[in-house]
Write a protein that holds these residues in place. Structure first.
Motif, short mmCIF file in Angstrom:
data_model
loop_
_atom_site.label_atom_id
_atom_site.label_comp_id
_atom_site.label_asym_id
_atom_site.label_seq_id
_atom_site.Cartn_x
_atom_site.Cartn_y
_atom_site.Cartn_z
N PHE A 76 4.38 1.86 12.85
CA PHE A 76 5.26 0.71 12.62
C PHE A 76 6.16 0.96 11.41
O PHE A 76 7.33 0.60 11.41
CB PHE A 76 4.44 -0.57 12.42
CG PHE A 76 3.77 -1.05 13.68
CD1 PHE A 76 4.50 -1.74 14.64
CD2 PHE A 76 2.43 -0.79 13.92
CE1 PHE A 76 3.90 -2.18 15.81
CE2 PHE A 76 1.83 -1.22 15.09
CZ PHE A 76 2.56 -1.91 16.04
N TYR A 77 5.59 1.59 10.38
CA TYR A 77 6.40 1.92 9.20
C TYR A 77 7.47 2.94 9.57
O TYR A 77 8.65 2.77 9.24
CB TYR A 77 5.51 2.47 8.09
CG TYR A 77 6.29 2.94 6.89
CD1 TYR A 77 6.75 2.03 5.94
CD2 TYR A 77 6.58 4.30 6.72
CE1 TYR A 77 7.48 2.46 4.84
CE2 TYR A 77 7.31 4.73 5.62
CZ TYR A 77 7.76 3.81 4.69
OH TYR A 77 8.50 4.24 3.61
N LEU A 90 -5.15 -5.29 16.11
CA LEU A 90 -4.79 -4.77 14.79
C LEU A 90 -4.66 -5.93 13.81
O LEU A 90 -4.46 -7.08 14.21
CB LEU A 90 -3.46 -4.00 14.85
CG LEU A 90 -3.43 -2.72 15.69
CD1 LEU A 90 -2.01 -2.17 15.75
CD2 LEU A 90 -4.37 -1.67 15.12
N ASN A 91 -4.78 -5.62 12.52
CA ASN A 91 -4.66 -6.63 11.48
C ASN A 91 -3.21 -7.07 11.35
O ASN A 91 -2.33 -6.25 11.08
CB ASN A 91 -5.16 -6.06 10.15
CG ASN A 91 -5.18 -7.11 9.05
OD1 ASN A 91 -4.15 -7.64 8.67
ND2 ASN A 91 -6.37 -7.40 8.55
N PRO A 92 -2.92 -8.37 11.52
CA PRO A 92 -1.52 -8.84 11.48
C PRO A 92 -0.83 -8.60 10.15
O PRO A 92 0.36 -8.29 10.10
CB PRO A 92 -1.64 -10.34 11.78
CG PRO A 92 -3.05 -10.69 11.44
CD PRO A 92 -3.86 -9.47 11.77
N TRP A 93 -1.58 -8.75 9.04
CA TRP A 93 -0.98 -8.56 7.72
C TRP A 93 -0.55 -7.12 7.50
O TRP A 93 0.52 -6.85 6.93
CB TRP A 93 -1.96 -9.00 6.62
CG TRP A 93 -2.27 -10.47 6.68
CD1 TRP A 93 -3.43 -11.04 7.12
CD2 TRP A 93 -1.41 -11.55 6.33
NE1 TRP A 93 -3.35 -12.41 7.06
CE2 TRP A 93 -2.13 -12.75 6.57
CE3 TRP A 93 -0.11 -11.62 5.82
CZ2 TRP A 93 -1.57 -13.99 6.32
CZ3 TRP A 93 0.45 -12.86 5.57
CH2 TRP A 93 -0.28 -14.04 5.82
N TYR A 107 2.55 -6.31 9.81
CA TYR A 107 3.80 -6.87 9.29
C TYR A 107 4.23 -6.17 8.00
O TYR A 107 5.44 -5.92 7.79
CB TYR A 107 3.68 -8.37 9.04
CG TYR A 107 4.97 -8.95 8.52
CD1 TYR A 107 6.06 -9.10 9.38
CD2 TYR A 107 5.12 -9.30 7.19
CE1 TYR A 107 7.27 -9.59 8.90
CE2 TYR A 107 6.32 -9.79 6.71
CZ TYR A 107 7.39 -9.93 7.56
OH TYR A 107 8.58 -10.41 7.09
N ALA A 108 3.27 -5.84 7.15
CA ALA A 108 3.60 -5.14 5.90
C ALA A 108 4.25 -3.80 6.20
O ALA A 108 5.24 -3.40 5.55
CB ALA A 108 2.34 -4.95 5.06
N CYS A 109 3.73 -3.08 7.19
CA CYS A 109 4.29 -1.77 7.57
C CYS A 109 5.72 -1.93 8.11
O CYS A 109 6.61 -1.14 7.78
CB CYS A 109 3.41 -1.10 8.61
SG CYS A 109 1.83 -0.51 7.98
N ILE A 110 5.93 -2.95 8.93
CA ILE A 110 7.25 -3.20 9.50
C ILE A 110 8.26 -3.53 8.40
O ILE A 110 9.34 -2.94 8.32
CB ILE A 110 7.19 -4.36 10.52
CG1 ILE A 110 6.44 -3.92 11.78
CG2 ILE A 110 8.59 -4.85 10.89
CD1 ILE A 110 6.15 -5.04 12.76
N LEU A 111 7.89 -4.47 7.54
CA LEU A 111 8.80 -4.90 6.48
C LEU A 111 9.08 -3.78 5.49
O LEU A 111 10.25 -3.54 5.12
CB LEU A 111 8.23 -6.12 5.75
CG LEU A 111 9.11 -6.69 4.63
CD1 LEU A 111 10.46 -7.13 5.17
CD2 LEU A 111 8.40 -7.86 3.93
N LEU A 112 8.05 -3.07 5.05
CA LEU A 112 8.24 -1.98 4.09
C LEU A 112 9.09 -0.86 4.70
O LEU A 112 9.90 -0.25 4.00
CB LEU A 112 6.88 -1.44 3.64
CG LEU A 112 6.07 -2.35 2.71
CD1 LEU A 112 4.70 -1.75 2.44
CD2 LEU A 112 6.82 -2.58 1.41
N GLY A 113 8.88 -0.60 5.98
CA GLY A 113 9.68 0.43 6.65
C GLY A 113 11.16 0.07 6.66
O GLY A 113 12.02 0.91 6.36
N LEU A 114 11.47 -1.19 6.98
CA LEU A 114 12.86 -1.63 7.03
C LEU A 114 13.47 -1.66 5.63
O LEU A 114 14.62 -1.22 5.44
CB LEU A 114 12.94 -3.02 7.67
CG LEU A 114 14.36 -3.57 7.90
CD1 LEU A 114 15.17 -2.62 8.77
CD2 LEU A 114 14.30 -4.95 8.53
#
Length: 204
Positions: free
Chosen positions: A18-19, A49-52, A55-62
């Motif tokens: 995701f990241y 999977l753990n939602p937090w 989402y952290a991986c998605i946001l940090l990647g972007l």
């Protein structure tokens, strides 16, 4: 499920995919960002999977991608312009120029509603000397709003989306979602144009 490609990659690389999907942007996995976020939301809803963490991986990647894009534009300027104009990204570069000409700084928010464009906007901002604080305010806020919106939709309506997307072409649905969000966003943006001289004289 929404994307077999993403599921296959999650099996092999876990949360990291995701990241990478967002950090690499258009050079990442061949699946629209929106589909990746929705898939992450569905996996979180199913308890796979753990939602937090997702989402952290998605946001940090972007955030990583847009920050690198801004710094590249800031440091390399015209080289980036030449590179973008000589590659397939040129048509997106033209879209970004039009967005900035029409909406000014707000283009950094509107650009996040458009595929690929969201990765070109930071480069354009860097090249055109937008201050980092202003860039961070608009781009980071838009990143949080955009990712949280789609992730919440995926998590809240996981089962329904899975059933719907098994019957509907994914790309067509993503386009419809884009248009709907874009229309709503643009309808709320008021562009204040200065009065021309003739109008000003009349009022005087």
């Amino acid at each position: 499920m929404i994307s077999g490609t993403i599921l296959h990659l999650v099996d092999h690389y876990g949360y990291l995919i995701f990241y990478l999907a967002f950090c690499l942007g258009p050079f990442g996995i061949p699946v629209p960002n929106e589909v990746t976020i929705l898939t992450g939301g569905i996996l979180a809803d199913n308890g796979a999977l753990n939602p937090w963490i997702i989402y952290a991986c998605i946001l940090l990647g972007l955030l990583t991608a847009v920050t690198i894009g801004y710094l590249c534009g800031k440091l390399f300027g015209q080289r980036m312009v030449v590179f973008l104009q000589k590659n397939k990204v040129n048509r997106y570069w033209i879209k970004v120029e039009n967005l900035f000409n029409k909406y000014g700084d707000i283009a950094m928010c509107v650009g996040f509603l458009l595929p690929v464009v969201r990765y070109v906007v930071p480069v354009f901002a860097g090249i055109n000397g937008v201050k980092y604080k202003k860039f961070a305010l608009f781009s980071y806020t838009s990143s949080i709003v955009w990712t949280s919106l789609f992730f919440t939709i995926g998590k809240a309506y996981g089962d329904q989306l899975s059933q719907l997307l098994s019957l509907v072409d994914v790309k067509s649905l993503v386009i419809v979602v884009f248009l709907a969000v874009l229309i709503v966003a643009l309808s709320k943006i008021k562009i204040h144009k200065p009065k021309d001289a003739s109008q000003a004289l009349v009022h005087e």
